[in-house]
Write a protein that holds these residues in place. Structure first.
Motif, mmCIF file in Angstrom:
data_model
loop_
_atom_site.group_PDB
_atom_site.id
_atom_site.type_symbol
_atom_site.label_atom_id
_atom_site.label_comp_id
_atom_site.label_asym_id
_atom_site.label_seq_id
_atom_site.Cartn_x
_atom_site.Cartn_y
_atom_site.Cartn_z
ATOM 1 N N GLN A 99 38.539 35.213 38.430
ATOM 2 C CA GLN A 99 37.809 36.062 37.495
ATOM 3 C C GLN A 99 36.501 35.400 37.093
ATOM 4 O O GLN A 99 36.338 34.188 37.226
ATOM 5 N N ASN A 100 35.620 36.195 36.533
ATOM 6 C CA ASN A 100 34.394 35.651 35.954
ATOM 7 C C ASN A 100 34.668 35.174 34.536
ATOM 8 O O ASN A 100 35.592 35.642 33.875
ATOM 9 N N GLY A 101 33.832 34.262 34.072
ATOM 10 C CA GLY A 101 33.914 33.859 32.666
ATOM 11 C C GLY A 101 34.937 32.772 32.431
ATOM 12 O O GLY A 101 35.636 32.336 33.347
ATOM 13 N N GLU A 198 18.593 43.364 41.930
ATOM 14 C CA GLU A 198 19.623 42.665 42.713
ATOM 15 C C GLU A 198 19.497 41.160 42.441
ATOM 16 O O GLU A 198 18.519 40.701 41.846
ATOM 17 N N ASN A 199 20.485 40.395 42.917
ATOM 18 C CA ASN A 199 20.571 38.977 42.540
ATOM 19 C C ASN A 199 19.327 38.158 42.919
ATOM 20 O O ASN A 199 18.939 37.238 42.198
ATOM 21 N N GLY A 200 18.699 38.505 44.054
ATOM 22 C CA GLY A 200 17.564 37.715 44.541
ATOM 23 C C GLY A 200 16.378 37.697 43.584
ATOM 24 O O GLY A 200 15.563 36.772 43.620
ATOM 25 N N SER A 250 24.942 42.317 41.084
ATOM 26 C CA SER A 250 25.909 41.489 40.345
ATOM 27 C C SER A 250 26.934 42.379 39.661
ATOM 28 O O SER A 250 26.696 43.570 39.429
ATOM 29 N N SER A 251 28.078 41.794 39.320
ATOM 30 C CA SER A 251 29.141 42.592 38.679
ATOM 31 C C SER A 251 28.659 43.172 37.350
ATOM 32 O O SER A 251 28.991 44.302 37.000
ATOM 33 N N MET A 252 27.815 42.416 36.614
ATOM 34 C CA MET A 252 27.351 42.938 35.318
ATOM 35 C C MET A 252 26.351 44.073 35.533
ATOM 36 O O MET A 252 26.355 45.049 34.782
HETATM 37 O O1 KPL Z 1 29.969 36.318 40.443
HETATM 38 C C1 KPL Z 1 29.013 37.007 40.632
HETATM 39 C C2 KPL Z 1 28.974 38.311 39.935
HETATM 40 O O2 KPL Z 1 28.292 39.236 40.362
HETATM 41 O O3 KPL Z 1 29.690 38.424 38.920
HETATM 42 C C3 KPL Z 1 27.867 36.545 41.491
HETATM 43 C C4 KPL Z 1 28.191 35.181 42.038
HETATM 44 C C5 KPL Z 1 26.618 36.506 40.682
HETATM 45 C C6 KPL Z 1 27.666 37.379 42.740
HETATM 46 O O4 KPL Z 1 27.069 38.602 42.514
#
Ligand code: KPL
Length: 302
Positions: A99-101, A198-200, A250-252
């Motif tokens: 998971q994230n966080g 996007e992430n870039g 990104s997921s957010m």
């Molecule tokens: O974990 C990610 C997310 O989007 O939550 C990253 C690593 C930033 C990949 O998009």
């Protein structure tokens, strides 16, 4: 191996689909997705070698009373306690948080008897429609005992992931890996969500100072929490993930686009809280947290 993937959204479906090539997988998912997977299987789209393909894991909406060797938890951080309560009604040899966080493993450990592993993933995934997930970036999974140190369970789970073709590293320094991933997420997620990029984009002129400041502050708080993460390591991780996932949403950003609650509390909000406990100032993380929370309040998501 019998594996339950609890929380088959985008990343959970991608990982569950990859695992289903080798293992006996059950996805716990939302109604429409679970029904589509039961009726037509789970299709994994993508440009990388081996994609697209369709697998047929079991799929259910009911996460109670399940039994398996491994449960991989992929729910959003604010749903971890509810996931743990459901998992506690079943039986698992080992549970792995992917998971994230921060704080997810502690929430699981407080409610479950099985050993808890921590894991991070840098795969890009988007749930295109029920039953179809796209792999938008091949990354890697790093997993290990949540407090660091060796764990036989981590080796077994690492092998199960690797035999399914997932690039996997078994690490004995998960606390540091989790803080490093936190620095990456703190730098990429709110910036891409607020700027709708996007992430870039976090490597480009206007955004990069903000993202780098968030990652640097996170590393400073990590060190105050006795985790040896240098600014240089945090910035190198941010740059490498942002360039490897440059085209990913990104997921957010996905959450904001879909007007869903985000994981801001467990990412930048976590950095702000740990900093406050230690009397540190983290102005960039504080500003990013406030902006995302303000957006969530406006939409009555919190
Ligand atoms: O974990 C990610 C997310 O989007 O939550 C990253 C690593 C930033 C990949 O998009």
């Amino acid at each position: 191996m019998e594996i339950v993937v609890f929380g088959a959204g985008s990343l959970g479906s991608l990982v569950g689909g990859l695992l289903a090539r080798e293992h006996d997988v059950t996805l716990v998912a939302r109604e429409a997705h679970a029904r589509a997977v039961r009726e037509s299987g789970l299709t994994l789209e993508g440009e990388a070698a081996g994609f697209p393909f369709t697998v047929s894991p079991a799929a259910t909406t009911d996460g109670t009373g399940l039994e398996a060797e491994l449960a991989v938890v992929t729910v959003k951080s604010f749903d971890t306690a509810a996931a743990a309560d459901a998992l506690a009604t079943g039986s698992f040899d080992v549970v792995c948080s992917l998971q994230n966080g921060m704080g997810n493993e502690e929430t699981l450990a407080a409610r479950l008897e099985a050993p808890i592993l921590a894991a991070t993933a840098t795969y890009g995934a988007i749930l295109r429609e029920p039953g179809v997930v796209a792999c938008t970036g091949v990354g890697e999974v790093v997993l290990g005992a949540r407090d660091g140190g060796p764990a036989a369970a981590a080796d077994r789970v690492g092998e199960a992931f690797a035999t399914a073709g997932i690039e996997t590293t078994v690490a004995d320094d998960m606390p540091c890996r989790l803080w490093e991933k936190l620095a990456v997420n703190a730098g990429i997620n709110p910036v891409t969500a607020l700027a709708r990029t996007e992430n870039g984009a976090v490597l480009e002129a206007d955004a990069t100072d903000l993202s780098r400041a968030a990652a640097r502050e996170t590393a400073r708080v990590a060190r105050a929490c006795d985790v040896g993460l240098s600014n240089r390591e945090a910035l190198a991780a941010l740059e490498s993930v942002a360039s490897e996932t440059a085209a990913n949403t990104s997921s957010m950003h996905q959450d904001v686009r879909a007007e869903r609650r985000t994981e801001i509390d467990a990412i930048n909000g976590y950095v702000v809280d740990r900093a406050a406990e230690r009397g540190l100032e983290v102005p960039t993380n504080r500003a990013l947290t406030s902006l995302v929370r303000t957006w969530e309040r406006e939409l009555e998501l919190r």
